[in-house]
Design a protein around this motif. Structure first.
Motif, PDB file in Angstrom:
ATOM      1  N   THR A 136       0.848  -1.184   0.000  1.00 52.55           N
ATOM      2  CA  THR A 136       0.000   0.000   0.000  1.00 52.55           C
ATOM      3  C   THR A 136       0.888   1.240   0.000  1.00 52.55           C
ATOM      4  OG1 THR A 136      -0.091   0.028   2.399  1.00 52.55           O
ATOM      5  CG2 THR A 136      -1.852  -1.137   1.261  1.00 52.55           C
ATOM      6  N   TRP A 137       0.452   2.246  -0.707  1.00 55.78           N
ATOM      7  CA  TRP A 137       1.188   3.505  -0.794  1.00 55.78           C
ATOM      8  C   TRP A 137       0.314   4.616  -0.252  1.00 55.78           C
ATOM      9  CZ3 TRP A 137       5.661   4.654  -4.252  1.00 55.78           C
ATOM     10  CH2 TRP A 137       6.349   3.488  -4.619  1.00 55.78           C
ATOM     11  N   SER A 138       0.834   5.361   0.683  1.00 51.57           N
ATOM     12  CA  SER A 138       0.098   6.530   1.168  1.00 51.57           C
ATOM     13  C   SER A 138       0.131   7.594   0.084  1.00 51.57           C
ATOM     14  CB  SER A 138       0.744   7.067   2.441  1.00 51.57           C
ATOM     15  OG  SER A 138       1.986   7.657   2.133  1.00 51.57           O
ATOM     16  N   PHE A 139      -0.765   8.591   0.235  1.00 49.95           N
ATOM     17  CA  PHE A 139      -0.740   9.657  -0.762  1.00 49.95           C
ATOM     18  C   PHE A 139       0.546  10.468  -0.670  1.00 49.95           C
ATOM     19  CE2 PHE A 139      -5.312   8.771  -0.810  1.00 49.95           C
ATOM     20  CZ  PHE A 139      -5.478   8.621  -2.174  1.00 49.95           C
ATOM     21  N   GLY A 140       1.032  10.596   0.538  1.00 48.74           N
ATOM     22  CA  GLY A 140       2.294  11.301   0.698  1.00 48.74           C
ATOM     23  C   GLY A 140       3.427  10.641  -0.079  1.00 48.74           C
ATOM     24  N   ALA A 141       3.358   9.327  -0.127  1.00 55.65           N
ATOM     25  CA  ALA A 141       4.399   8.572  -0.824  1.00 55.65           C
ATOM     26  C   ALA A 141       4.318   8.762  -2.332  1.00 55.65           C
ATOM     27  CB  ALA A 141       4.303   7.093  -0.474  1.00 55.65           C
ATOM     28  N   ILE A 142       3.197   9.312  -2.770  1.00 54.95           N
ATOM     29  CA  ILE A 142       3.042   9.631  -4.191  1.00 54.95           C
ATOM     30  C   ILE A 142       3.414  11.096  -4.435  1.00 54.95           C
ATOM     31  CG2 ILE A 142       1.451   9.693  -6.155  1.00 54.95           C
ATOM     32  CD1 ILE A 142       1.681   6.901  -5.041  1.00 54.95           C
ATOM     33  N   TYR A 143       2.747  11.974  -3.676  1.00 46.23           N
ATOM     34  CA  TYR A 143       2.893  13.410  -3.928  1.00 46.23           C
ATOM     35  C   TYR A 143       4.279  13.949  -3.705  1.00 46.23           C
ATOM     36  CZ  TYR A 143      -1.884  14.633  -4.843  1.00 46.23           C
ATOM     37  OH  TYR A 143      -3.093  14.768  -5.422  1.00 46.23           O
ATOM     38  N   VAL A 144       4.836  13.602  -2.572  1.00 46.93           N
ATOM     39  CA  VAL A 144       6.099  14.230  -2.200  1.00 46.93           C
ATOM     40  C   VAL A 144       7.209  13.928  -3.207  1.00 46.93           C
ATOM     41  CG1 VAL A 144       7.828  14.480  -0.394  1.00 46.93           C
ATOM     42  CG2 VAL A 144       5.411  14.375   0.223  1.00 46.93           C
ATOM     43  N   PRO A 145       7.444  12.658  -3.512  1.00 48.49           N
ATOM     44  CA  PRO A 145       8.492  12.388  -4.510  1.00 48.49           C
ATOM     45  C   PRO A 145       8.135  12.927  -5.894  1.00 48.49           C
ATOM     46  CG  PRO A 145       7.963  10.401  -3.274  1.00 48.49           C
ATOM     47  CD  PRO A 145       6.929  11.418  -2.912  1.00 48.49           C
TER      48      PRO A 145
END
Lengths: 113, 113
Positions: A38-47
């Motif tokens: 599972t990927w948090s949204f932070g793990a998508i947006y930030v990078p």
DNA sequence: TTATATTTCTTACAATATAATTAATATATA
DNA sequence: TATATATTAATTATATTGTAAGAAATATAA
């Protein structure tokens, strides 16, 4: 290092693969499926935001679409430098592993000491 | 994520490849050659030490050898969990890229906007 | 006994990853 | 219309990881 990190590689892969449909939610689904995690949204947006700052990806908001909810989707697109970076890690990996046979767990693992 | 980071993958690859000769200096040479970049010693030791703490690699000191200088070499060895982790990223990469043709810079890079 | 080479190891700082949460905004439905 | 619900973007704070710089140890060479 200057090579893409693994999350960066996965995210760029998703953007590349999804094309016109590359927005946060679909990207998240893509990488979740690929990795089985599972990927948090932070793990998508930030990078992704960092990649944009570096010019490896670009983004723009699109007009609302006829499904309910949500702010306007932000669509991400590869840039030529992004493609180049993606190609580089791909080649790095190939140079590491091509010609190397599938290893069975015993092969080069030592059991002494 | 829980996949190996890219430096971790490179370091484990070196340890795996170098076998009995896997100590700091040779590992450094190995990854430098593979990546075409310079690696500080910190970039070797620190992640390697973390990998050892996690049990993906183990190490031991060997007796002095007949060349001058230096503390005793510390030899690193793969452990079964280390091999497993290495295999996992290899497979992840394969599942990303097998079947995908070499991409030319134009293919999916957008030029609009 | 001093110089030089080779190695390990530490430390401090920078960069990156991720979880958790907040805010915005659309349609659905009472 | 008002409220509920769904869907999305965005932030922030913390944990983890990466890396440069250099100290310390210890071998042979001169």
């Amino acid at each position: 290092m200057k090579f893409l990190s693994r999350p960066e590689e996965l995210l760029l892969h998703a953007v590349w693969e999804l094309q016109e449909d590359a927005y946060c939610v679909s990207i998240r689904k893509h990488v979740s499926k690929l990795t089985g995690k599972t990927w948090s949204f932070g793990a998508i947006y930030v990078p992704l935001h960092r990649l944009e700052k570096k010019g490896l990806v670009k983004s723009y908001l699109v007009d609302p679409i006829p499904v309910r909810g949500g702010k306007s989707r932000r669509i991400y697109k590869m840039t030529p430098p992004g493609l180049k970076a993606l190609d580089e890690v791909r080649k790095l990996h190939d140079s590491m592993w091509t010609g190397v046979p599938e290893f069975s767990s015993e092969k080069k693992a030592s059991n002494e000491s």
